[in-house]
Design a protein around this motif. Structure first.
Motif, PDB file in Angstrom:
ATOM      1  N   MET A   1       9.212  10.283   1.851  1.00 22.61           N
ATOM      2  CA  MET A   1       8.111   9.898   2.711  1.00 22.61           C
ATOM      3  C   MET A   1       8.649   9.556   4.094  1.00 22.61           C
ATOM      4  O   MET A   1       9.687   8.927   4.220  1.00 22.61           O
ATOM      5  N   GLY A   2       7.875   9.924   5.062  1.00 21.34           N
ATOM      6  CA  GLY A   2       8.260   9.632   6.428  1.00 21.34           C
ATOM      7  C   GLY A   2       7.786   8.253   6.857  1.00 21.34           C
ATOM      8  O   GLY A   2       7.023   7.569   6.162  1.00 21.34           O
ATOM      9  N   PHE A   3       8.249   7.847   8.013  1.00 16.87           N
ATOM     10  CA  PHE A   3       7.906   6.526   8.533  1.00 16.87           C
ATOM     11  C   PHE A   3       6.398   6.371   8.727  1.00 16.87           C
ATOM     12  O   PHE A   3       5.813   5.360   8.344  1.00 16.87           O
ATOM     13  N   TRP A   4       5.763   7.376   9.330  1.00 13.03           N
ATOM     14  CA  TRP A   4       4.333   7.257   9.626  1.00 13.03           C
ATOM     15  C   TRP A   4       3.493   7.271   8.356  1.00 13.03           C
ATOM     16  O   TRP A   4       2.447   6.611   8.298  1.00 13.03           O
ATOM     17  N   GLU A   5       3.941   7.958   7.339  1.00 13.71           N
ATOM     18  CA  GLU A   5       3.219   7.923   6.062  1.00 13.71           C
ATOM     19  C   GLU A   5       3.251   6.512   5.475  1.00 13.71           C
ATOM     20  O   GLU A   5       2.257   6.013   4.947  1.00 13.71           O
ATOM     21  N   LEU A   6       4.416   5.873   5.565  1.00 14.22           N
ATOM     22  CA  LEU A   6       4.536   4.500   5.059  1.00 14.22           C
ATOM     23  C   LEU A   6       3.665   3.532   5.868  1.00 14.22           C
ATOM     24  O   LEU A   6       3.066   2.613   5.311  1.00 14.22           O
ATOM     25  N   VAL A   7       3.600   3.744   7.169  1.00 15.80           N
ATOM     26  CA  VAL A   7       2.763   2.888   8.012  1.00 15.80           C
ATOM     27  C   VAL A   7       1.302   3.044   7.621  1.00 15.80           C
ATOM     28  O   VAL A   7       0.573   2.049   7.475  1.00 15.80           O
ATOM     29  N   ILE A   8       0.858   4.263   7.416  1.00 19.94           N
ATOM     30  CA  ILE A   8      -0.539   4.502   7.029  1.00 19.94           C
ATOM     31  C   ILE A   8      -0.834   3.875   5.678  1.00 19.94           C
ATOM     32  O   ILE A   8      -1.873   3.216   5.495  1.00 19.94           O
ATOM     33  N   ILE A   9       0.081   4.035   4.714  1.00 25.39           N
ATOM     34  CA  ILE A   9      -0.104   3.414   3.397  1.00 25.39           C
ATOM     35  C   ILE A   9      -0.165   1.896   3.534  1.00 25.39           C
ATOM     36  O   ILE A   9      -0.992   1.225   2.909  1.00 25.39           O
ATOM     37  N   GLY A  10       0.696   1.326   4.367  1.00 24.72           N
ATOM     38  CA  GLY A  10       0.696  -0.120   4.581  1.00 24.72           C
ATOM     39  C   GLY A  10      -0.601  -0.616   5.197  1.00 24.72           C
ATOM     40  O   GLY A  10      -1.152  -1.642   4.781  1.00 24.72           O
ATOM     41  N   VAL A  11      -1.122   0.115   6.182  1.00 24.36           N
ATOM     42  CA  VAL A  11      -2.379  -0.283   6.821  1.00 24.36           C
ATOM     43  C   VAL A  11      -3.540  -0.188   5.832  1.00 24.36           C
ATOM     44  O   VAL A  11      -4.372  -1.103   5.746  1.00 24.36           O
TER      45      VAL A  11
END
Length: 106
Positions: A1-11
């Protein structure tokens, strides 16, 4: 998983669970991932042991087919490893037996 995918999941997780329950959910997910990794490592270790056992068994069959004469270095090493394993297995049994005998003498 990329950084932005993790950010979206976190949000999304923050919006769905809220700030109160998010830390507990993260701990739960972390614990589950850790247990899955441990299970995978245990299975890999068991498979490696089974493969090694099969390999030693095959080398023992090959050595027996030769009448234990004119063995290759690999076959000699396998026999030595099997003898050591047998000695290791028998040591605890003999020490337990001698411990029990000593207790009966008291």
């Amino acid at each position: 998983m990329g950084f932005w995918e993790l950010v979206i999941i976190g949000v999304v997780a923050l919006l769905v669970l809220g700030p109160e329950r998010l830390p507990g959910a993260i701990r739960s997910v972390h614990k589950t991932v850790r247990s899955i990794k441990q299970f995978g490592q245990q299975m890999q270790a068991e498979l490696n042991d089974d493969l090694r056992t099969h390999e030693l068994h095959q080398k023992l069959k090959d050595a027996e087919a030769k009448g234990l004469l004119n063995l290759t270095e690999q076959e000699k090493a396998a026999l030595a490893e099997l003898k050591q394993a047998a000695a290791d297995v028998n040591k605890p049994i003999s020490s337990i037996t001698s411990s029990k005998d000593n207790k009966h003498e008291l």
